[in-house]
Design a protein around this motif. Structure first.
Motif, PDB file in Angstrom:
ATOM      1  N   ARG A  34      13.428  17.187  24.670  1.00  0.00           N
ATOM      2  CA  ARG A  34      13.461  16.576  24.405  1.00  0.00           C
ATOM      3  C   ARG A  34      15.188  15.887  25.260  1.00  0.00           C
ATOM      4  O   ARG A  34      15.784  14.802  25.799  1.00  0.00           O
ATOM      5  N   GLU A  37      14.646  14.888  28.376  1.00  0.00           N
ATOM      6  CA  GLU A  37      14.022  13.742  28.433  1.00  0.00           C
ATOM      7  C   GLU A  37      15.597  13.100  28.703  1.00  0.00           C
ATOM      8  O   GLU A  37      16.084  11.951  29.363  1.00  0.00           O
ATOM      9  N   GLU A  38      16.452  13.457  28.298  1.00  0.00           N
ATOM     10  CA  GLU A  38      17.665  12.917  27.475  1.00  0.00           C
ATOM     11  C   GLU A  38      19.011  12.201  28.889  1.00  0.00           C
ATOM     12  O   GLU A  38      19.276  11.200  29.270  1.00  0.00           O
ATOM     13  N   ALA A  41      17.401  10.008  31.591  1.00  0.00           N
ATOM     14  CA  ALA A  41      17.886   8.880  30.709  1.00  0.00           C
ATOM     15  C   ALA A  41      19.317   8.568  31.585  1.00  0.00           C
ATOM     16  O   ALA A  41      19.142   7.365  31.929  1.00  0.00           O
ATOM     17  N   GLY A  44      19.029   6.799  34.600  1.00  0.00           N
ATOM     18  CA  GLY A  44      18.147   6.185  34.817  1.00  0.00           C
ATOM     19  C   GLY A  44      16.462   5.899  34.697  1.00  0.00           C
ATOM     20  O   GLY A  44      15.736   5.804  35.464  1.00  0.00           O
ATOM     21  N   LEU A  45      16.426   7.304  34.903  1.00  0.00           N
ATOM     22  CA  LEU A  45      14.678   7.966  34.319  1.00  0.00           C
ATOM     23  C   LEU A  45      13.699   7.417  34.035  1.00  0.00           C
ATOM     24  O   LEU A  45      14.499   8.756  32.745  1.00  0.00           O
ATOM     25  N   LEU A  46      13.600   6.819  33.162  1.00  0.00           N
ATOM     26  CA  LEU A  46      12.256   6.689  32.072  1.00  0.00           C
ATOM     27  C   LEU A  46      11.462   7.662  32.038  1.00  0.00           C
ATOM     28  O   LEU A  46      10.354   7.196  32.314  1.00  0.00           O
ATOM     29  N   SER A  48       9.241  10.815  29.355  1.00  0.00           N
ATOM     30  CA  SER A  48       9.057  11.245  28.407  1.00  0.00           C
ATOM     31  C   SER A  48       9.412  11.979  28.079  1.00  0.00           C
ATOM     32  O   SER A  48       8.839  12.911  28.880  1.00  0.00           O
TER      33      SER A  48
END
Length: 232
Positions: A34, A37-38, A41, A44-46, A48
């Motif tokens: 996680r 993932e953050e 993000a 700018g990359l989504l 999961s």
């Protein structure tokens, strides 16, 4: 960012650079799925955390195997140690082998460090490293001596807690990552993590210029192994 299509990543939604960067973060630093993932993000990359997990399963061992072939052969002095970790509420033993320059390998197992388990560890190390060491350094656990006499009778064995600080300090990054659900998951992660850590490890007794050259070479090797740079 260039949309690189390396054969490893055929039919993947994201460019190779994204996958390479995510794997570099996950296997080199004490980050959870996680957290990776953050961090993606924030750029700018989504992506999961489940996608990152699937990438780790698909690519991790392949990357580790290629890195292992590129690294120098293990040195002739092994520091061995063991530590207890908790997986799903049960005790498991994490075995560490570190050479005198800091390159390491680790193995997880559910058995306590008795003679038979220690013999299996030494056989795994011999198979992985390809040759026996000149010196083996351990703590005073009796099973090391008994296993060594049978598996590697000609190897010098030094047993002293103070001599084994290198191995005893090696699990510190892993202790921040101990949320494994099974021994198999732990072993899969560690087999990749240790090779990536060996690749990017700063050599001992080097100045800043040597460190920069070593790091640049590590990034070049990573790019060749993964088919993409570890950043963009």
């Amino acid at each position: 960012m260039e949309d690189t299509r390396h054969p490893h990543y055929a039919r993947h939604r994201f460019p190779a650079e994204v996958t390479s960067y995510a794997m570099w973060l996950y296997f080199l630093f004490p980050l959870s799925l996680r957290m990776v993932e953050e961090m993606l993000a924030a750029r700018g990359l989504l992506v999961s955390h489940e996608t990152v997990r699937q990438w780790a399963l698909k690519f991790g061992q392949s990357f580790a195997n290629q890195i292992r072939r590129r690294l120098p052969a293990p040195r002739d002095k092994w520091h061995l140690d063991e530590v207890v970790i908790s997986i799903a509420g049960q005790k498991h033993w994490l075995w560490r082998a570190v050479d005198q320059h800091g390159d390491r390998a680790r193995y997880s197992g559910s058995e306590s460090p008795q003679c038979q388990a220690t013999k299996r560890l030494l056989r795994k190390l011999l198979k992985k490293q390809g040759s026996a060491p000149r010196v083996m350094i351990t703590d005073k656990l009796a099973s090391y001596g008994a296993a060594k006499r049978e598996i590697m009778p000609g190897v010098e064995h030094r047993q002293h807690r103070g001599l084994n600080n290198r191995a005893e300090n090696s699990p510190k990054p892993t202790r921040r990552r101990e949320r494994f659900k099974s021994a198999g998951q732990a072993q899969r992660f560690l087999s990749v993590h240790d090779q990536v850590a060996n690749l990017f490890r700063r050599p001992a007794n080097t100045d800043a210029a040597d460190h920069r050259r070593s790091r640049a070479q590590a990034f070049q090797d990573w790019t060749e192994v993964t088919g993409a740079a570890a950043g963009f």
